[in-house]
Design a protein around this motif. Structure first.
Motif, PDB file in Angstrom:
ATOM      1  N   ARG A 230       0.832  -1.199   0.000  1.00  0.00           N
ATOM      2  CA  ARG A 230       0.000   0.000   0.000  1.00  0.00           C
ATOM      3  C   ARG A 230       0.876   1.262   0.000  1.00  0.00           C
ATOM      4  N   ASN A 231       1.916   1.237   0.818  1.00  0.00           N
ATOM      5  CA  ASN A 231       2.798   2.401   0.907  1.00  0.00           C
ATOM      6  C   ASN A 231       3.499   2.661  -0.437  1.00  0.00           C
ATOM      7  N   ALA A 232       3.967   1.589  -1.073  1.00  0.00           N
ATOM      8  CA  ALA A 232       4.682   1.744  -2.361  1.00  0.00           C
ATOM      9  C   ALA A 232       3.738   2.244  -3.447  1.00  0.00           C
ATOM     10  N   MET A 233       2.534   1.698  -3.489  1.00  0.00           N
ATOM     11  CA  MET A 233       1.578   2.139  -4.520  1.00  0.00           C
ATOM     12  C   MET A 233       1.240   3.615  -4.316  1.00  0.00           C
ATOM     13  N   GLY A 234       1.131   4.020  -3.059  1.00  0.00           N
ATOM     14  CA  GLY A 234       0.863   5.426  -2.751  1.00  0.00           C
ATOM     15  C   GLY A 234       1.992   6.316  -3.252  1.00  0.00           C
ATOM     16  N   MET A 235       3.222   5.872  -3.039  1.00  0.00           N
ATOM     17  CA  MET A 235       4.385   6.644  -3.502  1.00  0.00           C
ATOM     18  C   MET A 235       4.352   6.832  -5.026  1.00  0.00           C
ATOM     19  N   HIS A 236       4.052   5.756  -5.735  1.00  0.00           N
ATOM     20  CA  HIS A 236       4.063   5.844  -7.202  1.00  0.00           C
ATOM     21  C   HIS A 236       2.867   6.636  -7.729  1.00  0.00           C
ATOM     22  N   ALA A 237       1.759   6.636  -6.967  1.00  0.00           N
ATOM     23  CA  ALA A 237       0.602   7.453  -7.353  1.00  0.00           C
ATOM     24  C   ALA A 237       0.956   8.943  -7.259  1.00  0.00           C
ATOM     25  N   LEU A 238       1.808   9.288  -6.292  1.00  0.00           N
ATOM     26  CA  LEU A 238       2.247  10.693  -6.170  1.00  0.00           C
ATOM     27  C   LEU A 238       2.954  11.142  -7.443  1.00  0.00           C
ATOM     28  N   ASN A 239       3.790  10.246  -7.960  1.00  0.00           N
ATOM     29  CA  ASN A 239       4.550  10.589  -9.166  1.00  0.00           C
ATOM     30  C   ASN A 239       3.607  10.860 -10.338  1.00  0.00           C
ATOM     31  N   ARG A 240       2.543  10.078 -10.381  1.00  0.00           N
ATOM     32  CA  ARG A 240       1.598  10.210 -11.511  1.00  0.00           C
ATOM     33  C   ARG A 240       0.714  11.439 -11.368  1.00  0.00           C
ATOM     34  N   SER A 241       0.604  11.952 -10.123  1.00  0.00           N
ATOM     35  CA  SER A 241      -0.242  13.140  -9.947  1.00  0.00           C
ATOM     36  C   SER A 241       0.602  14.385  -9.672  1.00  0.00           C
ATOM     37  N   ALA A 242       1.918  14.290  -9.928  1.00  0.00           N
ATOM     38  CA  ALA A 242       2.807  15.451  -9.734  1.00  0.00           C
ATOM     39  C   ALA A 242       2.497  16.525 -10.780  1.00  0.00           C
ATOM     40  N   PRO A 245       3.802  15.115 -14.325  1.00  0.00           N
ATOM     41  CA  PRO A 245       3.669  13.695 -13.972  1.00  0.00           C
ATOM     42  C   PRO A 245       4.766  12.828 -14.588  1.00  0.00           C
ATOM     43  N   PHE A 246       5.116  11.789 -13.873  1.00  0.00           N
ATOM     44  CA  PHE A 246       6.089  10.820 -14.389  1.00  0.00           C
ATOM     45  C   PHE A 246       5.801   9.480 -13.740  1.00  0.00           C
ATOM     46  N   ASP A 247       6.467   8.439 -14.243  1.00  0.00           N
ATOM     47  CA  ASP A 247       6.163   7.102 -13.751  1.00  0.00           C
ATOM     48  C   ASP A 247       7.406   6.220 -13.859  1.00  0.00           C
ATOM     49  N   TYR A 248       7.761   5.541 -12.764  1.00  0.00           N
ATOM     50  CA  TYR A 248       8.891   4.604 -12.824  1.00  0.00           C
ATOM     51  C   TYR A 248       8.473   3.255 -13.408  1.00  0.00           C
ATOM     52  N   PHE A 249       7.177   2.988 -13.417  1.00  0.00           N
ATOM     53  CA  PHE A 249       6.722   1.702 -13.928  1.00  0.00           C
ATOM     54  C   PHE A 249       7.011   1.636 -15.428  1.00  0.00           C
ATOM     55  N   ALA A 250       7.397   0.451 -15.881  1.00  0.00           N
ATOM     56  CA  ALA A 250       7.636   0.266 -17.307  1.00  0.00           C
ATOM     57  C   ALA A 250       6.817  -0.932 -17.763  1.00  0.00           C
ATOM     58  N   GLY A 251       6.896  -1.207 -19.069  1.00  0.00           N
ATOM     59  CA  GLY A 251       6.129  -2.272 -19.712  1.00  0.00           C
ATOM     60  C   GLY A 251       5.674  -3.398 -18.799  1.00  0.00           C
ATOM     61  N   ALA A 270       2.357 -13.136  -1.126  1.00  0.00           N
ATOM     62  CA  ALA A 270       3.209 -12.461  -2.116  1.00  0.00           C
ATOM     63  C   ALA A 270       2.704 -11.032  -2.250  1.00  0.00           C
ATOM     64  N   PHE A 271       3.615 -10.074  -2.053  1.00  0.00           N
ATOM     65  CA  PHE A 271       3.246  -8.658  -2.037  1.00  0.00           C
ATOM     66  C   PHE A 271       4.319  -7.885  -2.788  1.00  0.00           C
ATOM     67  N   ALA A 272       3.887  -6.829  -3.475  1.00  0.00           N
ATOM     68  CA  ALA A 272       4.824  -6.096  -4.333  1.00  0.00           C
ATOM     69  C   ALA A 272       5.301  -4.810  -3.683  1.00  0.00           C
ATOM     70  N   THR A 273       6.570  -4.492  -3.914  1.00  0.00           N
ATOM     71  CA  THR A 273       7.057  -3.147  -3.606  1.00  0.00           C
ATOM     72  C   THR A 273       8.019  -2.728  -4.717  1.00  0.00           C
ATOM     73  N   ILE A 274       8.055  -1.427  -5.011  1.00  0.00           N
ATOM     74  CA  ILE A 274       8.862  -0.923  -6.128  1.00  0.00           C
ATOM     75  C   ILE A 274       9.530   0.386  -5.698  1.00  0.00           C
ATOM     76  N   ASP A 275      10.824   0.522  -5.982  1.00  0.00           N
ATOM     77  CA  ASP A 275      11.526   1.769  -5.669  1.00  0.00           C
ATOM     78  C   ASP A 275      11.595   2.667  -6.905  1.00  0.00           C
ATOM     79  N   ALA A 276      12.633   3.465  -6.996  1.00  0.00           N
ATOM     80  CA  ALA A 276      12.721   4.435  -8.084  1.00  0.00           C
ATOM     81  C   ALA A 276      13.225   3.782  -9.371  1.00  0.00           C
ATOM     82  N   GLY A 277      12.476   2.797  -9.847  1.00  0.00           N
ATOM     83  CA  GLY A 277      12.831   2.070 -11.053  1.00  0.00           C
ATOM     84  C   GLY A 277      11.694   1.133 -11.412  1.00  0.00           C
ATOM     85  N   PRO A 278      11.832   0.397 -12.493  1.00  0.00           N
ATOM     86  CA  PRO A 278      10.718  -0.434 -12.965  1.00  0.00           C
ATOM     87  C   PRO A 278      10.653  -1.836 -12.358  1.00  0.00           C
TER      88      PRO A 278
END
Ligand code: PMV
Length: 314
Positions: A230-242, A245-251, A270-278
């Protein structure tokens, strides 16, 4: 001469914003888990014949202004005028996509403190590591650690939550993409802070810190994973609403996440987390990690990691 080794850590509650750029003070506290596979060895030699600091990374002469910034601070603290030769090696199997400033600056903090005669207690090392890279403050510790936000250099440091880790948490790196040119984390944070949702993310994060500490103390991998995701998804949502806007997620980032969700709904932790990359990291347990790895291996190289140790001399 002194040489130190430190390992990478994965943020379970992310650091994603600065309140002070010079001192690398964060807008929120963060929690990390140090892992056992990827590390940096760094050696610091002080010699009288150097006219400036010299940095050798993986056998090549390199330059890094953040290393100089840390060294200038150390010299100012100690009154020393000596320049340093820094020799650093990243031990990152098979790929460049995982190189980490966290392990690098944690190892450097110990080697430099030792060489110049600064205190080497862990809170002091975490402050010094923070000046180079915020997430490095947590790699000073093994297992789970928290980096307290603080309000100045002295009050912004990391502390252990649990080390050694006496339950079977595992983190799987799924290396779908080793090449994507990423937006450096400092730049990403600055842009994310323009999101209208930023203050909401900060208050969520404050609650999640408390929930995460409780989940770690209860050795509850499912809770740890759910909160981290939840925390990671929130972080990446911030990037998309900056503002810009930008996004670290790729294909393949979403494809991996969807498979992780499928596994979870089939009863596998199994749970996902993503940092400043894809690349996606999967939080799971020792019983399920091979199954999860097998399910995700078509996406790319897989690395299964256990909790790892804090910074040490080598
Ligand atoms: O330590 P930095 O400046 O590389 O920033 C790290 C940012 C994240 O990895 C995305 C989150 C974190 O807390 O490690």
């Amino acid at each position: 001469m002194t040489q130190a080794r430190a390992y990478t850590n994965i943020a379970l509650i992310k650091y994603w914003g600065k309140s002070d750029i010079t001192w690398n003070l964060p807008t929120s506290s963060s929690i990390g888990l140090t892992l056992d596979q990827l590390y940096t060895d760094t050696r610091v030699d002080l010699t009288d014949d150097l006219k400036q600091d010299q940095f050798i990374l993986d056998g090549q002469l390199a330059s890094n202004p953040r290393i100089i910034k840390v060294l200038d601070f150390v010299r100012q603290q100690t009154g020393s005028h000596k320049y340093a030769k820094i020799t650093s090696e990243n031990h990152v199997p098979n790929s460049a996509g995982l190189a980490s400033s966290a392990s690098a600056f944690a190892a450097f903090a110990l080697a430099a403190s030792d060489s110049y005669g600064l205190p080497t207690d862990r809170p002091s090392l975490s402050r010094l590591a923070r000046l180079g890279s915020g997430s490095a403050s947590r790699s000073v510790y093994g297992g789970f650690s928290i980096w307290y936000q603080g309000y100045d250099h002295q009050s912004s440091f990391a502390q252990s939550i649990l080390d050694p880790v006496d339950f079977g948490i595992r983190v799987i790196d799924v290396l779908t993409d080793k090449k994507t040119k990423k937006i450096p984390s400092s730049q990403g944070m600055q842009r994310a802070q323009s999101s209208p949702d930023y203050s909401n993310w900060l208050s969520q994060s404050k609650m999640q810190i408390r929930e995460m500490i409780a989940a770690i103390k209860n050795k509850d991998i499912e809770k740890i994973g759910l909160i981290a995701e939840r925390n990671a998804m929130g972080m990446h949502a911030l990037n998309r609403s900056a503002d810009k806007p930008f996004d670290y997620f790729a294909g393949e980032t979403w494809a991996v996440i969807n498979d992780i969700h499928r596994l979870y709904h089939a009863g596998i932790p199994a749970f996902a987390t993503i940092d400043a990359g894809p690349n996606v990291k999967v939080i799971t347990d020792s019983r399920s990690c091979q199954k999860v790895a097998d399910q995700l291996k078509n996406f790319g190289e897989i690395l299964i990691q256990k909790p790892g140790p804090g910074v040490v001399h080598v």
